[in-house]
Every structure is written in structure tokens, then in C-alpha cells.
Design a protein around this motif. Structure first.
Motif, PDB file in Angstrom:
ATOM      1  N   LYS A   3       0.811  -1.202   0.000  1.00 46.29           N
ATOM      2  CA  LYS A   3       0.000   0.000   0.000  1.00 46.29           C
ATOM      3  C   LYS A   3       0.853   1.266   0.000  1.00 46.29           C
ATOM      4  O   LYS A   3       0.452   2.288  -0.523  1.00 46.29           O
ATOM      5  N   GLN A   4       2.063   1.213   0.593  1.00 45.56           N
ATOM      6  CA  GLN A   4       2.860   2.422   0.702  1.00 45.56           C
ATOM      7  C   GLN A   4       3.604   2.783  -0.585  1.00 45.56           C
ATOM      8  O   GLN A   4       4.165   3.857  -0.694  1.00 45.56           O
ATOM      9  N   GLU A   5       3.633   1.896  -1.563  1.00 50.16           N
ATOM     10  CA  GLU A   5       4.301   2.206  -2.816  1.00 50.16           C
ATOM     11  C   GLU A   5       3.487   3.233  -3.592  1.00 50.16           C
ATOM     12  O   GLU A   5       2.270   3.119  -3.704  1.00 50.16           O
ATOM     13  N   PRO A   6       4.144   4.257  -4.153  1.00 50.51           N
ATOM     14  CA  PRO A   6       3.397   5.277  -4.901  1.00 50.51           C
ATOM     15  C   PRO A   6       2.679   4.678  -6.107  1.00 50.51           C
ATOM     16  O   PRO A   6       3.191   3.788  -6.780  1.00 50.51           O
ATOM     17  N   ILE A   7       1.501   5.159  -6.357  1.00 48.44           N
ATOM     18  CA  ILE A   7       0.720   4.739  -7.516  1.00 48.44           C
ATOM     19  C   ILE A   7       1.172   5.564  -8.716  1.00 48.44           C
ATOM     20  O   ILE A   7       1.013   6.787  -8.715  1.00 48.44           O
ATOM     21  N   PRO A   8       1.762   4.951  -9.751  1.00 43.32           N
ATOM     22  CA  PRO A   8       2.213   5.724 -10.915  1.00 43.32           C
ATOM     23  C   PRO A   8       1.049   6.085 -11.833  1.00 43.32           C
ATOM     24  O   PRO A   8       0.266   5.221 -12.229  1.00 43.32           O
ATOM     25  N   ILE A   9       0.949   7.371 -12.148  1.00 43.95           N
ATOM     26  CA  ILE A   9      -0.127   7.894 -12.993  1.00 43.95           C
ATOM     27  C   ILE A   9       0.515   8.687 -14.122  1.00 43.95           C
ATOM     28  O   ILE A   9       1.123   9.737 -13.876  1.00 43.95           O
ATOM     29  N   PHE A  10       0.427   8.193 -15.333  1.00 44.94           N
ATOM     30  CA  PHE A  10       1.099   8.814 -16.471  1.00 44.94           C
ATOM     31  C   PHE A  10       0.153   9.732 -17.242  1.00 44.94           C
ATOM     32  O   PHE A  10      -1.025   9.429 -17.429  1.00 44.94           O
ATOM     33  N   PHE A  11       0.711  10.842 -17.690  1.00 38.68           N
ATOM     34  CA  PHE A  11       0.071  11.740 -18.637  1.00 38.68           C
ATOM     35  C   PHE A  11       1.061  11.974 -19.774  1.00 38.68           C
ATOM     36  O   PHE A  11       2.269  11.748 -19.609  1.00 38.68           O
ATOM     37  N   SER A  12       0.586  12.456 -20.927  1.00 36.30           N
ATOM     38  CA  SER A  12       1.501  12.855 -21.997  1.00 36.30           C
ATOM     39  C   SER A  12       0.971  14.137 -22.619  1.00 36.30           C
ATOM     40  O   SER A  12      -0.205  14.203 -22.988  1.00 36.30           O
ATOM     41  N   VAL A  13       1.830  15.139 -22.716  1.00 34.92           N
ATOM     42  CA  VAL A  13       1.386  16.453 -23.186  1.00 34.92           C
ATOM     43  C   VAL A  13       2.474  17.132 -24.003  1.00 34.92           C
ATOM     44  O   VAL A  13       3.659  16.796 -23.913  1.00 34.92           O
ATOM     45  N   ASP A  14       2.020  18.122 -24.792  1.00 29.70           N
ATOM     46  CA  ASP A  14       2.926  19.132 -25.304  1.00 29.70           C
ATOM     47  C   ASP A  14       2.550  20.443 -24.621  1.00 29.70           C
ATOM     48  O   ASP A  14       1.673  20.470 -23.754  1.00 29.70           O
ATOM     49  N   ASP A  15       3.189  21.536 -24.972  1.00 32.69           N
ATOM     50  CA  ASP A  15       2.995  22.778 -24.235  1.00 32.69           C
ATOM     51  C   ASP A  15       1.582  23.328 -24.382  1.00 32.69           C
ATOM     52  O   ASP A  15       1.081  24.034 -23.498  1.00 32.69           O
ATOM     53  N   ASN A  16       0.909  22.997 -25.473  1.00 32.33           N
ATOM     54  CA  ASN A  16      -0.431  23.523 -25.700  1.00 32.33           C
ATOM     55  C   ASN A  16      -1.453  23.020 -24.685  1.00 32.33           C
ATOM     56  O   ASN A  16      -2.471  23.688 -24.452  1.00 32.33           O
ATOM     57  N   TYR A  17      -1.184  21.863 -24.088  1.00 33.78           N
ATOM     58  CA  TYR A  17      -2.188  21.249 -23.222  1.00 33.78           C
ATOM     59  C   TYR A  17      -1.905  21.422 -21.735  1.00 33.78           C
ATOM     60  O   TYR A  17      -2.604  20.853 -20.890  1.00 33.78           O
ATOM     61  N   ILE A  18      -0.921  22.227 -21.396  1.00 35.34           N
ATOM     62  CA  ILE A  18      -0.530  22.394 -20.000  1.00 35.34           C
ATOM     63  C   ILE A  18      -1.672  22.898 -19.113  1.00 35.34           C
ATOM     64  O   ILE A  18      -1.897  22.363 -18.019  1.00 35.34           O
ATOM     65  N   PRO A  19      -2.446  23.917 -19.503  1.00 34.91           N
ATOM     66  CA  PRO A  19      -3.523  24.364 -18.610  1.00 34.91           C
ATOM     67  C   PRO A  19      -4.543  23.275 -18.299  1.00 34.91           C
ATOM     68  O   PRO A  19      -5.050  23.183 -17.172  1.00 34.91           O
ATOM     69  N   PHE A  20      -4.845  22.434 -19.273  1.00 36.13           N
ATOM     70  CA  PHE A  20      -5.828  21.371 -19.070  1.00 36.13           C
ATOM     71  C   PHE A  20      -5.243  20.256 -18.203  1.00 36.13           C
ATOM     72  O   PHE A  20      -5.951  19.664 -17.375  1.00 36.13           O
ATOM     73  N   LEU A  21      -3.957  19.973 -18.383  1.00 38.34           N
ATOM     74  CA  LEU A  21      -3.271  19.038 -17.496  1.00 38.34           C
ATOM     75  C   LEU A  21      -3.351  19.519 -16.053  1.00 38.34           C
ATOM     76  O   LEU A  21      -3.582  18.721 -15.132  1.00 38.34           O
ATOM     77  N   ALA A  22      -3.154  20.817 -15.836  1.00 38.06           N
ATOM     78  CA  ALA A  22      -3.205  21.363 -14.478  1.00 38.06           C
ATOM     79  C   ALA A  22      -4.572  21.150 -13.839  1.00 38.06           C
ATOM     80  O   ALA A  22      -4.674  20.845 -12.644  1.00 38.06           O
ATOM     81  N   VAL A  23      -5.642  21.282 -14.626  1.00 37.46           N
ATOM     82  CA  VAL A  23      -6.985  21.030 -14.107  1.00 37.46           C
ATOM     83  C   VAL A  23      -7.143  19.554 -13.752  1.00 37.46           C
ATOM     84  O   VAL A  23      -7.666  19.202 -12.676  1.00 37.46           O
ATOM     85  N   ALA A  24      -6.692  18.667 -14.639  1.00 29.72           N
ATOM     86  CA  ALA A  24      -6.787  17.228 -14.379  1.00 29.72           C
ATOM     87  C   ALA A  24      -6.042  16.857 -13.099  1.00 29.72           C
ATOM     88  O   ALA A  24      -6.554  16.110 -12.249  1.00 29.72           O
ATOM     89  N   LEU A  25      -4.834  17.379 -12.935  1.00 30.14           N
ATOM     90  CA  LEU A  25      -4.045  17.076 -11.742  1.00 30.14           C
ATOM     91  C   LEU A  25      -4.690  17.646 -10.485  1.00 30.14           C
ATOM     92  O   LEU A  25      -4.720  16.987  -9.438  1.00 30.14           O
ATOM     93  N   THR A  26      -5.198  18.860 -10.571  1.00 27.74           N
ATOM     94  CA  THR A  26      -5.860  19.470  -9.423  1.00 27.74           C
ATOM     95  C   THR A  26      -7.007  18.599  -8.937  1.00 27.74           C
ATOM     96  O   THR A  26      -7.177  18.363  -7.732  1.00 27.74           O
TER      97      THR A  26
END
Length: 319
Positions: A3-26
Motif C-alpha cells: 500500500k505504501q508504494e506510490p501509484i504511478p499515474i502517467f500523462f503525456s502532453v505538449d505545451d499547448n495542453y498544459i492548462p488542461f493538465l493542471a486542471v486534471a491534476l488538481t
């Protein structure tokens, strides 16, 4: 898995999608369990250092965010229309998820998420699902299965029943099993040998290669705004797929959730400016691109370069 091992969560983006990535992460961070640890790994191409700094600042003591440049050569993937996202927009980032197993050989299991989402549940619940011998777990693509021309494309071009065709935007990946099966090599071999025409490149390849080895997720893990269908009451992940983007259009189902998290993302001003500046010309262009996608969905099955026809000739498509 401890349970203590971090859960890996991958995303893939270019610079155009950074604001939307920030919403997803939030949204993912807000709904994560404080009893678990999470590690968001953002595979990227050409993201500005300032944007990397702003997004990694979202990290908490239980949910880290890091950026990893995609240095592996993908020169073999060229800007052909068959490789374009939504039939109009080309980005190599759509293929990055297929290389996660070999890029991270120490990981046995991981989540992959598109960035046009909000997370409304704890991702640990998704990660803890048993994959058994399946390559991936994903939800059926219910947003388009009732569109006859697209359902026909799934069966006649990709070669899978329309009720079994999955959306690749939310994946639970059996990285160990994918490595053992040589998925990366198989994908590159198919891509470079046959150059299959596709309307959803990475998604079509995953459906064709993994057919029969997919665990189907509850639709709440990939809830999409769908014309003519009522929104789910309790979605776990909302996926603003294709052109149903609340940062482009008014009246998109689940739009309130997006703007709620957008206010906390650190990119509120950019997101509002994007929405306010989304012109009528841009909307008309979206309509033309959707028409192109549907036209190609009707044309591709009549050609010779399809997964189904290759399989019928004896080419190994499924892993």
C-alpha cells in the motif's frame, strides 16, 4: 502490491495542453486518499520550463508531480493524416502511452490518463483493480458506439465488435504483461510495415492489438459528454472527449466540474482567456473536422490498409 508504494499515474502532453493538465491534476489531487501515495509522471515534448515549474508546484506531500522528456526517438512516426488526432491535429504525444512499459521497466502496473479530464474519485480504486492476464483495463467507448458509421468503422476497419471497442484515454496498464508480449516492438512493426489508416491512431492500435485481453471498466471511469444521453450522477472520471470541451463551448455536460477545478489549478486566467477567445471561425473549423472524421470513417473500411483486412490475409495483429 504494498500500500505504501506510490501509484504511478502517467500523462503525456505538449505545451499547448498544459492548462488542461493542471486542471486534471488538481482534481486528482483533491480526490486522492491521504492514506496512499501517488506519483504523476508527465511525459512531454517541448514544454516550457516555466510551465513545468507551475504544474509541479501542485505537488503535495502525498501526490508528487514530475516531468519526464520523451527522449526516445519516434522519427518513424510521421505527420501523415492516418496518424493525426481527431483527423486534423498531429502530436506525437498520443503515442507516448505505448512506450511506457519499456521506458519504465521497474514498474509492473500503472494508470494512464488523457489530460482532457477531471477526476471525481480516488484513483487508488482504479489502480487496485485486478488485471489478471489482461494487457489493459479500459471502458467501452459508449460516446460513439451508437453512431452507425463509427460503429461500422470499428468492426470493418479495426476488426473488433463495436460493443468491445475501448476508449484509450483512461487506461489501467499491465506493464509487465505488455513487456513480456513485446507490445512496443509489435506496434512499431505494424506501424512501419503497414501504415494502417486510422481515425484514432493510438486507440485503434490498442484495440486491434489487445482485443481479447482487455478488462472492461465500469463506464463511470470514462464518463463522456454524449449528445442525447443524460450525464451520470456520480462519474469517477469525466472525459471531455473529441470536441466536447467546456473550455471551447457553453452547455457541455459536466462543465461545472471542469470550471470548479480550473479555479484552483493556477491557470484560471489562461483558461478563461482561451474560452473567451474561442472564435466562431474555430467552432466552424471543429465542425469541418468532425465531418472529415466521419467521412474518413466511411472511406477507410473500403481501402486495403485496415487491421481487419490484414488479419484476414494472415498478418498477426492481436498479441
Amino acid at each position: 502490491m504494498r500500500k505504501q508504494e506510490p501509484i504511478p499515474i502517467f500523462f503525456s502532453v505538449d505545451d499547448n495542453y498544459i492548462p488542461f493538465l493542471a486542471v486534471a491534476l488538481t482534481s486528482a489531487i483533491q480526490n486522492a486518499s491521504r492514506e496512499r501515495r501517488y506519483q504523476a509522471i508527465v511525459l512531454h515534448q517541448g514544454v516550457k520550463e516555466e510551465n513545468i515549474r507551475r504544474v509541479t508546484a501542485l505537488s503535495t506531500e502525498y501526490f508528487s508531480v514530475e516531468f519526464v522528456p520523451m527522449e526516445r526517438s519516434l522519427d518513424c512516426i510521421t505527420d501523415r493524416i492516418g496518424n493525426r488526432l481527431r483527423a486534423d491535429y498531429f502530436t506525437l504525444t498520443i503515442y507516448f502511452r505505448l512506450f511506457i512499459p519499456v521506458m519504465f521497466p521497474d514498474r509492473e502496473k500503472a494508470i494512464y490518463l488523457d489530460s482532457d479530464i477531471v477526476v471525481e474519485d480516488d484513483l487508488a480504486k482504479l489502480y487496485d483493480l485486478d488485471l489478471g492476464d489482461h494487457f489493459i483495463a479500459a471502458a467501452r467507448d459508449m460516446s460513439v458506439v451508437d453512431v452507425k458509421i463509427l460503429g461500422d468503422y470499428m468492426e470493418e476497419a479495426v476488426g473488433v465488435p463495436r460493443e468491445e471497442y475501448i476508449n484509450s484515454g483512461i487506461l489501467l496498464m499491465n506493464l509487465k504483461k505488455m513487456r513480456q508480449a513485446g507490445m512496443e516492438e509489435h506496434f512499431l512493426s505494424l506501424l512501419n510495415t503497414y501504415h494502417f489508416d486510422c481515425i484514432a491512431p493510438d486507440q485503434d492500435y490498442l484495440n486491434a492489438m489487445c482485443s481479447g485481453k482487455i478488462r472492461y471498466l465500469e463506464s463511470s471511469w470514462d464518463a463522456m459528454p454524449t449528445e442525447g444521453k443524460a450525464p451520470m450522477e456520480h462519474p469517477s472520471i469525466i472525459h471531455y472527449n473529441l470536441f466536447s470541451k467546456p473550455w471551447c463551448y457553453d452547455g457541455v455536460p459536466y462543465e461545472e466540474a471542469f470550471w470548479t477545478y480550473a479555479r484552483r489549478s493556477g491557470f484560471w486566467e489562461e483558461l478563461r482567456a482561451f474560452k473567451d477567445g474561442y472564435s466562431q471561425e474555430a467552432k466552424q473549423e471543429d465542425s469541418r473536422h468532425m465531418d472529415l472524421l466521419l467521412r474518413r470513417a466511411g472511406e477507410i473500411p473500403r481501402g486495403d490498409t485496415t487491421f481487419r483486412k490484414a488479419a484476414e490475409r494472415g498478418v498477426k495483429i492481436r498479441l
